[in-house]
Design a protein around this motif. Structure first.
Motif, PDB file in Angstrom:
ATOM      1  N   HIS A  11       5.005  -5.225 -12.319  1.00  0.00           N
ATOM      2  CA  HIS A  11       3.785  -5.628 -13.033  1.00  0.00           C
ATOM      3  C   HIS A  11       3.279  -7.012 -12.632  1.00  0.00           C
ATOM      4  CE1 HIS A  11       3.638  -2.134 -15.671  1.00  0.00           C
ATOM      5  NE2 HIS A  11       4.956  -2.248 -15.824  1.00  0.00           N
ATOM      6  N   SER A  12       4.196  -7.935 -12.301  1.00  0.00           N
ATOM      7  CA  SER A  12       3.773  -9.308 -12.009  1.00  0.00           C
ATOM      8  C   SER A  12       3.533  -9.570 -10.528  1.00  0.00           C
ATOM      9  CB  SER A  12       4.823 -10.308 -12.530  1.00  0.00           C
ATOM     10  OG  SER A  12       4.996 -10.178 -13.916  1.00  0.00           O
ATOM     11  N   VAL A  13       4.170  -8.776  -9.652  1.00  0.00           N
ATOM     12  CA  VAL A  13       4.040  -9.022  -8.217  1.00  0.00           C
ATOM     13  C   VAL A  13       3.270  -7.891  -7.531  1.00  0.00           C
ATOM     14  CG1 VAL A  13       5.275  -9.537  -6.074  1.00  0.00           C
ATOM     15  CG2 VAL A  13       6.202 -10.315  -8.261  1.00  0.00           C
ATOM     16  N   VAL A  14       3.756  -6.656  -7.671  1.00  0.00           N
ATOM     17  CA  VAL A  14       3.090  -5.532  -7.010  1.00  0.00           C
ATOM     18  C   VAL A  14       1.655  -5.386  -7.504  1.00  0.00           C
ATOM     19  CG1 VAL A  14       3.105  -3.028  -6.665  1.00  0.00           C
ATOM     20  CG2 VAL A  14       5.254  -4.320  -6.608  1.00  0.00           C
ATOM     21  N   LEU A  15       1.449  -5.489  -8.817  1.00  0.00           N
ATOM     22  CA  LEU A  15       0.114  -5.275  -9.394  1.00  0.00           C
ATOM     23  C   LEU A  15      -0.710  -6.556  -9.503  1.00  0.00           C
ATOM     24  CD1 LEU A  15       0.924  -2.720 -12.257  1.00  0.00           C
ATOM     25  CD2 LEU A  15       0.297  -2.278  -9.871  1.00  0.00           C
ATOM     26  N   ALA A  16      -0.209  -7.653  -8.940  1.00  0.00           N
ATOM     27  CA  ALA A  16      -0.951  -8.908  -9.009  1.00  0.00           C
ATOM     28  C   ALA A  16      -2.226  -8.822  -8.170  1.00  0.00           C
ATOM     29  CB  ALA A  16      -0.080 -10.056  -8.504  1.00  0.00           C
ATOM     30  N   LYS A  17      -3.192  -9.671  -8.465  1.00  0.00           N
ATOM     31  CA  LYS A  17      -4.416  -9.729  -7.671  1.00  0.00           C
ATOM     32  C   LYS A  17      -4.085 -10.175  -6.253  1.00  0.00           C
ATOM     33  CE  LYS A  17      -7.406 -10.770 -11.613  1.00  0.00           C
ATOM     34  NZ  LYS A  17      -8.349 -11.750 -12.212  1.00  0.00           N
ATOM     35  N   PRO A  18      -4.847  -9.713  -5.264  1.00  0.00           N
ATOM     36  CA  PRO A  18      -4.531 -10.027  -3.857  1.00  0.00           C
ATOM     37  C   PRO A  18      -4.450 -11.514  -3.548  1.00  0.00           C
ATOM     38  CG  PRO A  18      -6.147  -8.253  -3.980  1.00  0.00           C
ATOM     39  CD  PRO A  18      -5.962  -8.759  -5.385  1.00  0.00           C
ATOM     40  N   ASP A  19      -5.203 -12.340  -4.261  1.00  0.00           N
ATOM     41  CA  ASP A  19      -5.189 -13.775  -3.969  1.00  0.00           C
ATOM     42  C   ASP A  19      -4.174 -14.536  -4.820  1.00  0.00           C
ATOM     43  OD1 ASP A  19      -6.487 -13.407  -6.353  1.00  0.00           O
ATOM     44  OD2 ASP A  19      -8.088 -14.853  -5.953  1.00  0.00           O
ATOM     45  N   ALA A  20      -3.386 -13.811  -5.616  1.00  0.00           N
ATOM     46  CA  ALA A  20      -2.394 -14.464  -6.480  1.00  0.00           C
ATOM     47  C   ALA A  20      -1.161 -14.847  -5.658  1.00  0.00           C
ATOM     48  CB  ALA A  20      -1.998 -13.549  -7.625  1.00  0.00           C
ATOM     49  N   ASN A  21      -0.339 -15.728  -6.217  1.00  0.00           N
ATOM     50  CA  ASN A  21       0.888 -16.178  -5.546  1.00  0.00           C
ATOM     51  C   ASN A  21       2.066 -16.012  -6.501  1.00  0.00           C
ATOM     52  OD1 ASN A  21       2.641 -17.328  -3.690  1.00  0.00           O
ATOM     53  ND2 ASN A  21       2.208 -19.420  -4.386  1.00  0.00           N
ATOM     54  N   PRO A  22       2.366 -14.762  -6.896  1.00  0.00           N
ATOM     55  CA  PRO A  22       3.410 -14.535  -7.909  1.00  0.00           C
ATOM     56  C   PRO A  22       4.801 -14.527  -7.298  1.00  0.00           C
ATOM     57  CG  PRO A  22       2.485 -12.453  -7.249  1.00  0.00           C
ATOM     58  CD  PRO A  22       1.758 -13.510  -6.439  1.00  0.00           C
ATOM     59  N   LYS A  23       5.810 -14.660  -8.151  1.00  0.00           N
ATOM     60  CA  LYS A  23       7.194 -14.495  -7.717  1.00  0.00           C
ATOM     61  C   LYS A  23       8.040 -14.097  -8.916  1.00  0.00           C
ATOM     62  CE  LYS A  23       8.698 -19.320  -8.234  1.00  0.00           C
ATOM     63  NZ  LYS A  23       9.334 -20.470  -7.550  1.00  0.00           N
ATOM     64  N   VAL A  24       9.113 -13.364  -8.642  1.00  0.00           N
ATOM     65  CA  VAL A  24      10.119 -13.007  -9.647  1.00  0.00           C
ATOM     66  C   VAL A  24      11.473 -13.342  -9.047  1.00  0.00           C
ATOM     67  CG1 VAL A  24      11.217 -11.132 -10.921  1.00  0.00           C
ATOM     68  CG2 VAL A  24       8.727 -11.199 -10.719  1.00  0.00           C
ATOM     69  N   THR A  68       0.826  -1.211   0.000  1.00  0.00           N
ATOM     70  CA  THR A  68       0.000   0.000   0.000  1.00  0.00           C
ATOM     71  C   THR A  68       0.861   1.262   0.000  1.00  0.00           C
ATOM     72  OG1 THR A  68      -0.148  -0.123   2.418  1.00  0.00           O
ATOM     73  CG2 THR A  68      -1.946  -1.111   1.146  1.00  0.00           C
ATOM     74  N   HIS A  69       2.079   1.182   0.562  1.00  0.00           N
ATOM     75  CA  HIS A  69       2.954   2.352   0.587  1.00  0.00           C
ATOM     76  C   HIS A  69       3.504   2.695  -0.795  1.00  0.00           C
ATOM     77  CE1 HIS A  69       3.123   2.794   4.983  1.00  0.00           C
ATOM     78  NE2 HIS A  69       3.016   1.476   5.009  1.00  0.00           N
ATOM     79  N   LEU A  70       3.398   1.758  -1.721  1.00  0.00           N
ATOM     80  CA  LEU A  70       3.830   2.020  -3.098  1.00  0.00           C
ATOM     81  C   LEU A  70       2.740   2.720  -3.904  1.00  0.00           C
ATOM     82  CD1 LEU A  70       5.550  -1.421  -3.882  1.00  0.00           C
ATOM     83  CD2 LEU A  70       6.631   0.678  -3.087  1.00  0.00           C
ATOM     84  N   ASN A  71       1.533   2.811  -3.334  1.00  0.00           N
ATOM     85  CA  ASN A  71       0.392   3.452  -4.005  1.00  0.00           C
ATOM     86  C   ASN A  71       0.205   2.963  -5.436  1.00  0.00           C
ATOM     87  OD1 ASN A  71      -0.099   5.207  -1.732  1.00  0.00           O
ATOM     88  ND2 ASN A  71       1.687   6.387  -2.393  1.00  0.00           N
ATOM     89  N   PRO A  72       0.161   1.635  -5.651  1.00  0.00           N
ATOM     90  CA  PRO A  72       0.123   1.132  -7.028  1.00  0.00           C
ATOM     91  C   PRO A  72      -1.144   1.501  -7.794  1.00  0.00           C
ATOM     92  CG  PRO A  72      -0.294  -0.638  -5.465  1.00  0.00           C
ATOM     93  CD  PRO A  72       0.117   0.548  -4.660  1.00  0.00           C
ATOM     94  N   ASP A  73      -2.212   1.859  -7.087  1.00  0.00           N
ATOM     95  CA  ASP A  73      -3.477   2.176  -7.764  1.00  0.00           C
ATOM     96  C   ASP A  73      -3.569   3.633  -8.192  1.00  0.00           C
ATOM     97  OD1 ASP A  73      -4.348  -0.446  -7.347  1.00  0.00           O
ATOM     98  OD2 ASP A  73      -5.136   0.047  -5.354  1.00  0.00           O
ATOM     99  N   GLN A  74      -2.636   4.448  -7.746  1.00  0.00           N
ATOM    100  CA  GLN A  74      -2.685   5.863  -8.100  1.00  0.00           C
ATOM    101  C   GLN A  74      -1.976   6.121  -9.418  1.00  0.00           C
ATOM    102  OE1 GLN A  74      -1.235   8.397  -4.999  1.00  0.00           O
ATOM    103  NE2 GLN A  74      -2.679   7.631  -3.455  1.00  0.00           N
ATOM    104  N   PRO A  75      -2.540   6.976 -10.260  1.00  0.00           N
ATOM    105  CA  PRO A  75      -1.875   7.316 -11.532  1.00  0.00           C
ATOM    106  C   PRO A  75      -0.502   7.937 -11.275  1.00  0.00           C
ATOM    107  CG  PRO A  75      -4.148   8.109 -11.496  1.00  0.00           C
ATOM    108  CD  PRO A  75      -3.838   7.650 -10.102  1.00  0.00           C
ATOM    109  N   GLY A  76       0.462   7.542 -12.073  1.00  0.00           N
ATOM    110  CA  GLY A  76       1.796   8.116 -11.963  1.00  0.00           C
ATOM    111  C   GLY A  76       2.619   7.599 -10.799  1.00  0.00           C
ATOM    112  N   SER A  77       2.153   6.505 -10.158  1.00  0.00           N
ATOM    113  CA  SER A  77       2.881   5.997  -8.985  1.00  0.00           C
ATOM    114  C   SER A  77       4.040   5.080  -9.357  1.00  0.00           C
ATOM    115  CB  SER A  77       1.915   5.229  -8.075  1.00  0.00           C
ATOM    116  OG  SER A  77       1.421   4.075  -8.744  1.00  0.00           O
TER     117      SER A  77
END
Length: 447
Positions: free
Chosen positions: A289-302, A250-259
């Motif tokens: 794009h694959s981890v920060v912006l993933a859906k909350p129930d996803a289990n991504p990794k890079v 949430t501190h990355l503000n991924p949903d805000q434009p220009g974040s």
């Protein structure tokens, strides 16, 4: 001129009384620095200096080099230590990088609070470093190259010759009739730095004699820009990092434009703060794009290098990949430590007057396993059975830890999950279960 420059550098950058550790390879640059330090100690007897030669064992001449460094240190009136390191050749990491990492790891052991590590990089090295950063497509952090002074271990690292061109160092060596080691690998142009040194920088210097100073100015400006960005984001980063070194999404503000730009900068500073090798630009894009912006129930990794970024409950974690322990079955004896695989520490099932588990029966051999798939149990105090996967979710165990959490079996039945709960059918007051993991004690069971 060179000695005067050294004294001026120390006057500004070193607290007195000065305690130095000199990284002595025996090549031209460190050989000259050793001679300069011999002169400095004569003029400043309150200062102290120890030379450290790191023996990589890569050359058939390595033993001879160590001997020569010891002789030169004795001539300069400076004590010396020889540190032998071993490299694992054949890995994807370059030999150069492995040797550098091993060298600084060895030197780190000599740096106590207030001690200054001296290395002999010069202006031509700085030019090569910037060119290599450009080749990699680095940003301001990489292009800031080598600072003259920086924190290192519990002390400092200082490069007193960084503003001097190599030709001045050569002139000093010839004037004082010094000899030095010529590492045969320095002529091997398969190494990028050697290629630049022999083929590229001579052309640049002949065309633009002032390029060393110009590149050094650019490096300083890039360093200042990076420091300013860090300063501006420092408070936000401190709020985002928790005690377990995870980062709040949430501190990355991924949903805000220009974040995205600010978010990626915070990610880079987070990696630096927790000592993780910096990802490439493409890998950082993947993390965003694959981890920060993933859906909350996803289990991504890079993954890159020895790190992987995972996501759990709106936080990012850097996880070290471990060997799979899910197929392991280890016998456990009451009152004896059971050493676990994959750096998981040890378990102790001990008799206790106020425990949480009953003693195993004579026909219930105790074992520890790591495969949770298909298990369904009822923890103490709960109603009905639930799948272990769902229980892990309830107890907040991240997905990558679920096959690293010890499962204690009595016979073929799950009796307890270390650090979490006892199964209802195996509850009692005869035994206590303790998991010693990463030098911390995860005591008995959370019931």
């Amino acid at each position: 001129m060179l000695y005067t420059s050294l004294e001026a550098c120390f006057a500004v950058a070193v607290e007195k009384p000065a305690r130095f550790v000199l990284a002595l390879s025996g090549g031209l640059d460190s050989r000259v620095l050793l001679h300069l330090m011999g002169r400095y100690l004569q003029a400043h007897p309150e200062a102290s200096c120890k030379a450290v030669h790191v023996h990589h064992g890569l050359s058939p001449n390595a033993d001879l080099w160590a001997e020569r460094c010891a002789d030169w240190a004795a001539e300069a009136g400076i004590s010396i230590e020889v540190e032998r390191v071993s490299l694992i050749l054949g890995k994807r990491m370059s030999v150069e990088q492995q040797a550098r990492d091993a060298r600084y790891a060895a030197l780190r052991d000599y740096i106590t609070p207030g001690t200054v590590l001296l290395t002999a990089q010069h202006a031509d090295d700085q030019l090569e470093t910037v060119l290599l950063a450009l080749k990699r497509g680095s940003g301001p952090a990489g292009l800031s190259a080598m600072p003259q002074r920086m924190a290192f271990a519990s002390g400092w690292l200082l490069r007193p010759l960084l503003d001097q061109p190599r030709i001045v160092i050569e002139q000093y060596a010839n004037e004082h009739r010094l000899d030095w080691i010529e590492d045969e690998s320095n002529s091997d142009e398969r190494y990028d730095r050697n290629f630049l040194r022999h083929q590229i920088t001579p052309l640049l210097n002949s065309r633009w004699p002032g390029i060393r100073k110009a590149v050094a100015r650019s490096a300083v400006l890039c360093g200042e820009q990076e420091a300013l960005l860090q300063e501006l984001l420092a408070e936000q980063l401190s709020q985002a990092i928790s005690a377990d070194q995870s980062l709040g999404i949430t501190h990355l503000n991924p949903d805000q434009p220009g974040s995205e730009r600010r978010g990626k900068a915070l990610l880079r500073f987070w990696f630096a703060a927790i000592g993780v090798k910096m990802p490439s630009q493409a890998q950082l894009e993947q993390v965003w794009h694959s981890v920060v912006l993933a859906k909350p129930d996803a289990n991504p990794k890079v993954c890159w290098g020895d790190a992987e970024v995972r996501r759990f409950r709106q936080r990012l974690y850097v996880v070290q990949p471990w060997p799979d322990a899910s197929g392991s079955i280890l016998p456990v004896s009451v009152n004896q430590h059971c050493h676990l695989p994959s750096s998981l520490g040890s378990l102790l099932l001990a008799e206790s007057e106020d425990g949480h588990l009953r003693l195993p029966l004579y026909n219930e051999p105790v074992s520890v396993r790591f495969e949770p798939a298909g298990l369904e149990v009822q923890p103490v105090g709960r109603v009905g059975k639930r799948k272990l996967k769902k229980l892990f979710q309830e107890y907040g165990v991240p997905s990558w830890q679920r096959r690293r959490t010890p499962l204690i079996f009595y016979g073929e039945e799950l009796a307890a999950v270390a650090g979490l709960f006892v199964v209802e059918a195996f509850a009692g007051k005869d035994c206590d279960l303790t998991w010693h993991y990463e030098q911390e004690k995860v005591h008995n069971i959370m019931t």
